[in-house]
Design an enzyme around this catalytic site. Sequence first.
Site, PDB file in Angstrom:
ATOM      1  CE1 TYR A  54      -3.140  -2.914   0.205  1.00  0.00           C
ATOM      2  CE2 TYR A  54      -3.552  -2.405   2.503  1.00  0.00           C
ATOM      3  CZ  TYR A  54      -3.803  -3.177   1.382  1.00  0.00           C
ATOM      4  OH  TYR A  54      -4.716  -4.201   1.464  1.00  0.00           O
ATOM      5  N   PRO A 207     -16.479  -4.042   1.689  1.00  0.00           N
ATOM      6  CG  PRO A 207     -16.857  -3.499   3.924  1.00  0.00           C
ATOM      7  CD  PRO A 207     -15.755  -3.714   2.931  1.00  0.00           C
ATOM      8  N   GLY A 285     -12.403   1.532   5.261  1.00  0.00           N
ATOM      9  CA  GLY A 285     -11.394   2.569   5.097  1.00  0.00           C
ATOM     10  C   GLY A 285     -12.068   3.917   5.221  1.00  0.00           C
ATOM     11  CD  GLN A 291     -15.315   8.937   4.332  1.00  0.00           C
ATOM     12  OE1 GLN A 291     -14.121   8.683   4.511  1.00  0.00           O
ATOM     13  NE2 GLN A 291     -15.813   9.115   3.129  1.00  0.00           N
ATOM     14  CG  ASN A 295     -18.827   3.557   7.221  1.00  0.00           C
ATOM     15  OD1 ASN A 295     -19.957   3.966   6.942  1.00  0.00           O
ATOM     16  ND2 ASN A 295     -17.807   3.702   6.409  1.00  0.00           N
TER      17      ASN A 295
END
Length: 336
Positions: A54, A207, A285, A291, A295
Site C-alpha cells: 500500500y 464491503p 477505510g 466516515q 460506519n
Amino acid sequence: MKYRYLGNSGLKITEIVYGNWLTHGSQVENEAATACVRAALDAGITSFDTADVYANTVAEEVLGEALKGERRASLEIFTKVYWPTGPKGPNDCGLSRKHIMESIDGSLQRLQTDYVDLYQAHRFDTETPLEETMQAFADVVRAGKALYIGVSEWTADQIRAGHELARDLGIQLISSQPQYSMLWRVIESEVVPTCEELGVSQIVWSPIAQGVLTGKYVPGEDLPEGSRATDTKGGADMIKRFMNDDVLGRVQKLKPIAEGLDLSMAQLAVAWVLQNKNLAAAIIGASRPEQVTENVKASGVEIPADAMRAIDEALGDVVVSDPAMTAQNGPQKRPV
C-alpha cells in the site's frame, strides 16, 4: 464495538477492522490519516489492517506513526506480503523465503512493532512451491515476528492445501481476506464452506464495493467530486466494474430498505456482510474521521430475514457470484 474470534483460535478481533488501502500515504495527507485512526480507536476499533504494497510501504509507516503510544497488547495489527515493493527487482515480490523474510522485517520496522498479530499472503504465488512459502511463514511465527498467518484471495483448494501444510508445521492458518459485498459474493459457494470446515474466518475487504453501495453514484448524474470513481491513482480502476447504469440503478433500490432499518446505505452494506457467520470482520477505510464514526454503527446490527430477502430482490442479477472469479482475479505469474 463487538468482537469475534478469528478462525479456530483464541484471538478476538473487532468485527469492524480499520484498513488503510488506497488512502494512507497516497490519497490522504498524513494528518488526516492519523485523525481517521484516532476516530477508529475512539469508536472502539482495536484491529488494523495494512500491507507492505500500500503506497509502496508508506501506508505501513503512516499507520505505525498513528498508533505510536498505544498499548501494543491492546491492538491487533495485520499486514500482508506478496506484491512488488521497493525498487521492484526480481525478488521484491512473491512468496519466496527470501521475500517473506525480508518483508516481515521491513513491515515491523515501518509499523514500529516487534510483531504483527496476523501476517497474510496477499495472493497465491504460482512461482514458489507452497511448501517453501509455508515453511517461511512457520519460521516467521517461531521467531515471534507474527502470531498467526492468513491468506488473501486464495481459492478454496489453495486454502485447503495451505492449511494442511500449516497444520503439519505446527502453526495456525486462521484467516482468509477476500473481497465480499452485496454485489460481489464469489466466496459463498466454495471458499466459505471450505473455511467453515477448516476453522478459518473471513476478514473481508470492500464491503461497500468501493463506495458504490453508499448510493452516491446515481445513473445519469456526474460523478461526485473527489470520489473513488474520479481517483486516477488506482481507485477508479478498482471501482469501474460496478460503474454502469444497471448496477447503479439497482443500488438505488436499496435506499428504502436502509431507511426502514434506520441505517445509512453504508451501514446497511457493512451490516449485510456481517450477517455471514463465517466472517470475523469487515474492513472499512476512510478519508475523513466522520466516515469511521458512521460506519462503525453497523457493528452488532441484526438485519431481519425479510430485509435480507428484499436486498436480494432489489439487486437481482447484477450480483456476481461465480466462484471461478477468485482464480481469474488472481495473478497467474508474479508481476515482476
